[in-house]
Design a protein around this motif. Structure first.
Motif, short mmCIF file in Angstrom:
data_model
loop_
_atom_site.label_atom_id
_atom_site.label_comp_id
_atom_site.label_asym_id
_atom_site.label_seq_id
_atom_site.Cartn_x
_atom_site.Cartn_y
_atom_site.Cartn_z
N ARG A 191 -6.96 -1.63 9.04
CA ARG A 191 -6.41 -2.38 8.85
C ARG A 191 -5.71 -3.80 9.45
NH1 ARG A 191 -2.86 -3.38 4.75
NH2 ARG A 191 -3.21 -0.78 4.10
N TYR B 149 -14.74 3.18 3.09
CA TYR B 149 -14.76 2.02 4.49
C TYR B 149 -15.76 1.94 5.03
CZ TYR B 149 -10.22 3.82 4.14
OH TYR B 149 -8.42 3.88 3.78
N ALA C 209 -4.01 5.66 5.86
CA ALA C 209 -5.06 5.22 5.29
C ALA C 209 -6.69 6.51 5.70
CB ALA C 209 -5.52 3.65 5.83
N PRO D 197 -3.45 -2.87 -0.17
CA PRO D 197 -4.93 -2.25 0.10
C PRO D 197 -5.30 -3.25 0.53
CG PRO D 197 -3.52 -1.66 -2.00
CD PRO D 197 -2.92 -3.11 -1.50
N LEU D 198 -6.87 -2.05 1.25
CA LEU D 198 -7.99 -3.06 1.79
C LEU D 198 -8.64 -3.54 0.68
CD1 LEU D 198 -8.65 -0.55 4.69
CD2 LEU D 198 -7.07 -2.68 4.37
N ALA E 6 -4.48 2.92 0.92
CA ALA E 6 -5.72 1.68 1.69
C ALA E 6 -7.15 0.70 -0.18
CB ALA E 6 -6.50 1.87 2.84
N SER F 146 0.92 -1.13 -0.10
CA SER F 146 0.05 -0.22 0.08
C SER F 146 0.73 1.17 0.11
CB SER F 146 -0.69 -0.07 1.19
OG SER F 146 -2.03 -0.92 1.42
N ALA G 94 -10.71 -6.46 5.08
CA ALA G 94 -9.51 -6.54 5.22
C ALA G 94 -9.48 -7.99 6.35
CB ALA G 94 -8.98 -5.77 6.53
N ALA H 222 -6.53 7.38 2.70
CA ALA H 222 -5.86 6.57 1.81
C ALA H 222 -4.60 6.44 0.97
CB ALA H 222 -6.84 5.97 1.14
N TRP I 175 2.02 1.72 3.81
CA TRP I 175 1.44 1.04 4.33
C TRP I 175 -0.11 1.97 4.41
CZ3 TRP I 175 3.14 -2.73 7.78
CH2 TRP I 175 4.80 -3.04 8.31
N SER I 176 -0.34 2.64 3.66
CA SER I 176 -1.26 3.87 3.44
C SER I 176 -2.06 3.95 2.29
CB SER I 176 -0.61 5.08 3.77
OG SER I 176 0.81 5.48 2.33
#
Length: 459
Positions: free
Chosen positions: A263, A339, A285, A425-426, A58, A52, A348, A288, A55-56
């Motif tokens: 996450r 989300y 996130a 990514p989610l 998402a 991602s 997730a 995102a 980490w981000s």
């Protein structure tokens, strides 16, 4: 990429967390396009981004609801500051939504642009709070070895990674670190996870008593440690740690910069691992990563102390030019809607179970020492000797080799020392999870083959 652009990058562009001398030799990989969970470089190579970005990202790289939200707000009000009684609709609405979503009752929100700034602000507010309630001597901050909380002067002092301190003159005085809660590496022979957690809680209490509880302001913790190597808390850890903090009236700050917004399979890592924080930081996130924004949530008690101090002093002396910027705030609001609408925290949890199960099947691989994680956040530690948990020599960079071999099969992972970590990514699907697992399995085999050929591993 053209040779001129390649040369310009080397001449003018500083890359974060990079060996700058090596970069002058190898140059950049220039990314030019993204769609879904895939990115393309300027040579046309496609990568499944199993990290991602940082980490981000998402929601991947082509979410039109976010670009449209940004455009609408740009056309309506592209910027306004929130100093001195000014505000904007997106900032007000986002603050309200975050308070509604908070894992424990929270009172107010302060906005910034990065996780580092949010954690930096939490440090300042811990000091401000204790001054307001008549205990200004409470200045010391406790974190953990291998923690990552940012790279500003104060947040890097929280961070427990030596390369963020060396030759920067960090950590600052008063920033203390206790043992990383990594049972695989730090547990004693025959010690259960519960006993390990008890030992770490006792270590924390011993530090508090040694330093003086009356001098300690706060304890910072990621619910699931990210850049330290995806370290999951051992059984009973946060329950025992929080009892110690409550006994000595020390604030708990949950760093949800990586863990927040699905996450770990819940909206918050604090829900997954049972934290009851006084303050909570989030970023990544939250938008995102389509635009920079972060937030710090604070409890009612901390807000009331801030309120009384600002009345006494005449002003709350803190703020950022871009804090609560209406365009990132509008994007973040739409992120929260996505989300919720697509039930991505639950998704997730579901696809993360598939990723975790697939990685655990690789635990029999000769190189794999430990597989750990939760939701869509996993780490695989590589070792030279499984029975004795013997690490490879650091200079061999075996984790980096494995991540590079995985990337050769079209999947971007990240090496953190000799751990290879994944945080896709989610929106990743089960089919795409299987692509990640296949590429990583092949990457491990290729790495093992090279080590055997170099007489660095006895298979």
């Amino acid at each position: 990429m053209s040779n001129s652009l390649h040369a310009a990058d080397i001449a003018f562009h500083i890359h974060s967390q990079t060996n700058l001398s090596l970069h002058e030799q190898v140059g950049p990989t220039v990314m030019v396009r993204g769609e879904g969970i895939y990115t393309w470089d300027d040579q046309g190579k496609r990568y499944l981004d199993a990290m991602s970005g940082m980490w981000s990202a998402a929601l991947g790289y082509s979410e039109e609801r976010l670009t449209n939200a940004a455009l609408r707000q740009m056309q309506k009000l592209p910027y306004h500051q929130n100093f001195a009684h000014r505000s904007t609709e997106p900032a007000i609405e986002l603050a309200e939504r975050l308070i509604q979503l908070a894992p424990v009752p929270m009172s107010k929100v302060l906005f910034a642009c990065s996780g580092s700034e949010a954690n930096d602000t939490a440090i300042k507010l811990a000091w401000y709070y204790w001054s307001a309630v008549g205990q200004p001597q409470r200045r010391k901050i406790i974190s953990r070895n291998r923690a990552y909380h940012g790279t500003t002067v104060a947040s890097a002092s929280l961070t427990g990674l030596p390369h963020l301190h060396q030759d920067f003159g960090l950590p600052l005085p008063g920033f203390l670190h206790v043992t990383c809660p990594h049972y695989y590496r730090e547990g004693l022979p025959g010690e259960s996870e519960e006993a390990f957690s008890t030992r770490l809680a006792d270590e924390l209490e011993a530090m508090i008593l040694r330093e003086g509880a009356e001098t300690i302001a706060a304890f910072f913790a990621e619910p699931l440690m990210g850049t330290g190597g995806v370290i999951t808390p051992p059984a009973g850890y946060f329950e025992k740690i929080q009892k110690v903090l409550k006994r000595h009236s020390i604030l708990l700050v949950a760093d949800e910069v990586i863990c927040g917004f699905g996450r770990t399979g819940n909206w918050w890592g604090s829900q997954t691992f049972g934290l009851q924080p006084d303050m909570l930081t989030c970023a990544k996130a939250l938008s995102a990563s389509y635009l920079p924004i972060s937030a710090l949530m604070i409890s009612e008690g901390i807000y009331q102390a801030m309120r009384s101090q600002s009345e006494k002093i005449g002003v709350f002396g803190h703020g950022y030019t871009y804090g609560g910027h209406p365009v990132p705030a509008a994007v973040a609001l739409e992120c929260l809607n996505i989300y919720r609408d697509r039930q991505l925290p639950e998704h997730a949890r579901h696809v993360g179970a598939r990723l975790g199960a697939g990685l655990r099947k690789l635990a029999e691989h000769p190189l794999v020492g430990e597989v750990r994680g939760e939701g869509l956040m996993w780490g695989v530690e590589l070792v030279a000797d499984k029975a004795n948990k013997t690490p490879f020599p650091r200079e061999w960079k075996v984790g980096l080799a494995a991540s590079q071999q995985t990337e050769a099969y079209g999947v971007t992972a990240r090496s953190l020392n000799d751990s290879v970590v994944f945080a896709p990514p989610l929106i990743i699907t089960e089919t795409e999870v299987d692509v990640v697992l296949d590429a990583f399995g092949k990457g491990l085999d290729a790495t093992l083959g090279k080590l055997i050929a170099q007489s660095r591993f006895n298979h």
